[in-house]
Design an enzyme around this catalytic site. Structure first.
Site, PDB file in Angstrom:
ATOM      1  N   ARG A 131       0.984  -1.113  -0.033  1.00  0.00           N
ATOM      2  CA  ARG A 131      -0.036  -0.091   0.018  1.00  0.00           C
ATOM      3  C   ARG A 131       0.924   1.218   0.155  1.00  0.00           C
ATOM      4  O   ARG A 131       1.795   1.222   0.662  1.00  0.00           O
ATOM      5  CB  ARG A 131      -0.890  -0.012   1.237  1.00  0.00           C
ATOM      6  CG  ARG A 131      -1.635   1.443   1.382  1.00  0.00           C
ATOM      7  CD  ARG A 131      -2.575   1.505   2.672  1.00  0.00           C
ATOM      8  NE  ARG A 131      -3.789   1.035   2.187  1.00  0.00           N
ATOM      9  CZ  ARG A 131      -4.969   1.179   2.707  1.00  0.00           C
ATOM     10  NH1 ARG A 131      -5.010   2.008   3.660  1.00  0.00           N
ATOM     11  NH2 ARG A 131      -6.191   0.602   2.267  1.00  0.00           N
ATOM     12  N   ASP A 253     -16.780   8.139  -0.867  1.00  0.00           N
ATOM     13  CA  ASP A 253     -15.392   8.137  -0.265  1.00  0.00           C
ATOM     14  C   ASP A 253     -14.943   9.468   0.152  1.00  0.00           C
ATOM     15  O   ASP A 253     -15.735  10.543  -0.200  1.00  0.00           O
ATOM     16  CB  ASP A 253     -14.389   7.459  -1.548  1.00  0.00           C
ATOM     17  CG  ASP A 253     -13.087   7.261  -0.843  1.00  0.00           C
ATOM     18  OD1 ASP A 253     -13.007   7.130   0.344  1.00  0.00           O
ATOM     19  OD2 ASP A 253     -12.110   6.957  -1.747  1.00  0.00           O
ATOM     20  N   CYS A 294     -16.374   2.593   1.344  1.00  0.00           N
ATOM     21  CA  CYS A 294     -14.902   1.995   1.671  1.00  0.00           C
ATOM     22  C   CYS A 294     -14.487   2.232   3.108  1.00  0.00           C
ATOM     23  O   CYS A 294     -13.772   1.205   3.719  1.00  0.00           O
ATOM     24  CB  CYS A 294     -13.864   2.270   0.602  1.00  0.00           C
ATOM     25  SG  CYS A 294     -13.272   3.948   0.439  1.00  0.00           S
ATOM     26  N   ARG A 322     -14.125  -7.281   3.417  1.00  0.00           N
ATOM     27  CA  ARG A 322     -12.919  -7.097   2.801  1.00  0.00           C
ATOM     28  C   ARG A 322     -11.988  -8.483   3.325  1.00  0.00           C
ATOM     29  O   ARG A 322     -10.915  -8.850   2.483  1.00  0.00           O
ATOM     30  CB  ARG A 322     -11.780  -5.890   3.705  1.00  0.00           C
ATOM     31  CG  ARG A 322     -12.762  -4.539   3.378  1.00  0.00           C
ATOM     32  CD  ARG A 322     -12.436  -4.383   1.863  1.00  0.00           C
ATOM     33  NE  ARG A 322     -11.125  -4.125   1.556  1.00  0.00           N
ATOM     34  CZ  ARG A 322     -10.088  -3.526   1.672  1.00  0.00           C
ATOM     35  NH1 ARG A 322     -10.394  -2.411   2.527  1.00  0.00           N
ATOM     36  NH2 ARG A 322      -8.800  -3.626   1.249  1.00  0.00           N
TER      37      ARG A 322
HETATM   38  N1   CP Z   1     -11.208   0.748   3.007  1.00  0.00           N
HETATM   39  C1   CP Z   1      -9.766   0.712   3.058  1.00  0.00           C
HETATM   40  O1   CP Z   1      -8.713   0.417   2.658  1.00  0.00           O
HETATM   41  O2   CP Z   1      -9.442   0.990   4.694  1.00  0.00           O
HETATM   42  P1   CP Z   1      -8.086   1.207   5.314  1.00  0.00           P
HETATM   43  O3   CP Z   1      -7.354   2.638   4.763  1.00  0.00           O
HETATM   44  O4   CP Z   1      -8.323   1.264   6.942  1.00  0.00           O
HETATM   45  O5   CP Z   1      -7.395  -0.039   4.846  1.00  0.00           O
HETATM   46  N1  NVA Z   2      -9.599   7.263  -1.448  1.00  0.00           N
HETATM   47  C1  NVA Z   2      -9.137   7.069  -0.145  1.00  0.00           C
HETATM   48  C2  NVA Z   2      -9.354   5.538   0.008  1.00  0.00           C
HETATM   49  C3  NVA Z   2      -9.212   5.129   1.679  1.00  0.00           C
HETATM   50  C4  NVA Z   2      -9.317   3.503   1.839  1.00  0.00           C
HETATM   51  C5  NVA Z   2      -7.767   7.314   0.162  1.00  0.00           C
HETATM   52  O1  NVA Z   2      -6.965   6.960  -0.947  1.00  0.00           O
HETATM   53  O2  NVA Z   2      -7.383   7.801   1.004  1.00  0.00           O
END
Ligand code: CP
Ligand code: NVA
Length: 337
Positions: A131, A253, A294, A322
């Site tokens: 991530r 979101d 999300c 998830r």
């Molecule tokens: N929805 C989601 O990806 O949540 P986190 O940022 O907590 O992993």
């Molecule tokens: N669009 C948001 C999603 C978080 C799960 C972000 O990238 O912060």
């Protein structure tokens, strides 16, 4: 238009292989998940069916040892609650060994090239989750590690999220083909972009309701439109909230994604008229339209407390899903079925 050499095909045209109509998942072994663009509709369908079975097993208290002897590197440049916990618990409860690594712990492009880090991780871990910021980072990890790499969110895509979203939509209202999903908010963000890809593969009708300044990029729309046409879905982009009419689900979101904190004031101005509240939900014209997010959510910004905490919200199912979907992705791609 073919994507990554794949000929677009509708679900009905290509039934899953296997004598009993159940995919045997041999073709998944060793694959990464970076965007969904290189997965066929029937493969995504098979992962959704597997996720449902994984969830049923979990309800019966039946986790096995399917990841025993395997290791998973969890690389995080950005924060996470759901994604980290889903990977870590799904892998660990089946006997696997997840290892969390933040940028403070490893040389992720600092002091050592990303390619070299990828090569080393690939020698030690069965699989890698990343991530972070750049999509190119997760692609480099996949290209150089030789291990399956899962994109746990980049600035561009959030593919594991949207498999859970499709599962939740289907649980709430049945088959995805022809379902209308409206994403209301920042149309350029990772979640909106990934929803566009997966909806276009699965025959769902995807409408992005966003101010013109935040429209998704043309390139992705041009990639997805033929996929949607082939699967019986469609893609619409509009600034008019009235186009929520007939929606089966309204999704939003955060207005400001991770890494864009300097844009907070600008987004607040642009997106305030797009808050998902009871007036916006009423524009669907349906009493059974569900609400999806999300998470994490900011009540009073992209969604009102009344909607996210109300009877049409499915956000906690979505969060739980998830874990089931991520377990299904790993079972299939690690050859553990
Ligand atoms: N929805 C989601 O990806 O949540 P986190 O940022 O907590 O992993
Ligand atoms: N669009 C948001 C999603 C978080 C799960 C972000 O990238 O912060």
């Amino acid at each position: 238009m073919p994507v990554n050499g794949e000929a677009p095909g509708g679900l009905e045209k290509k039934p899953p292989p296997g004598d009993d109509g159940v995919m045997d998942f041999q073709d998944f072994k060793g694959r990464s998940l970076l965007t969904w663009l290189d997965y066929k509709p029937e493969e995504i369908r098979a992962l959704l069916d597997l996720s449902r079975r994984v969830k049923e097993e979990s309800r019966r208290g039946g986790a096995g040892r399917r990841f025993a002897g395997k290791t998973l590197a969890l690389l995080f440049e950005k924060r996470s609650t759901r994604t980290r916990c889903a990977f870590e618990t799904a892998f660990g409860e089946e006997g696997g060994h997840p290892v969390f690594l933040s940028p403070a712990d490893i040389q992720l492009g600092a002091k050592e090239s990303l390619e070299d880090t990828a090569r080393v991780l690939g020698r030690m871990f069965t699989a890698i989750q990343f991530r972070g910021f750049k999509q190119s980072t997760v692609e480099t990890l996949a290209a150089y590690s030789g291990a399956p790499v899962y994109n746990g969110l980049t600035d561009s895509f959030h593919p594991t999220q949207v498999l859970a979203d499709m599962m939740t939509l289907e649980e709430a209202g049945g088959p995805l083909g022809g379902k209308k999903l409206c994403f209301v908010g920042d149309g350029r963000n990772n979640v909106a972009r990934s929803l566009m890809v997966i909806c276009s593969k699965l025959g769902a009708r995807f409408t992005v309701i966003t101010p013109g300044e935040l429209s998704p990029d043309r390139g992705l729309i041009e990639t997805c439109a033929p996929l949607a046409a082939a699967s019986g879905g469609d893609i619409r982009v509009t600034s008019d909230t009235a186009e929520a009419a007939g929606a089966d689900a309204v999704y939003t979101d955060v207005w400001t994604s991770m890494g864009e904190e300097d844009k907070r004031a600008e987004r607040e101005k642009l997106l305030r008229p797009y808050q998902v509240n009871s007036a916006l939900m009423a524009k669907t014209g349906r009493a059974d339209a569900i609400f999806l997010h999300c998470l994490p959510a900011v009540r009073g910004e992209e969604v009102s407390a009344g909607v996210i905490d109300g009877p049409l919200s499915r956000v906690w199912d979505q969060a739980e899903n998830r874990k089931h979907t991520i377990k299904a992705i790993m079972l299939a791609t690690l050859g553990c079925l």
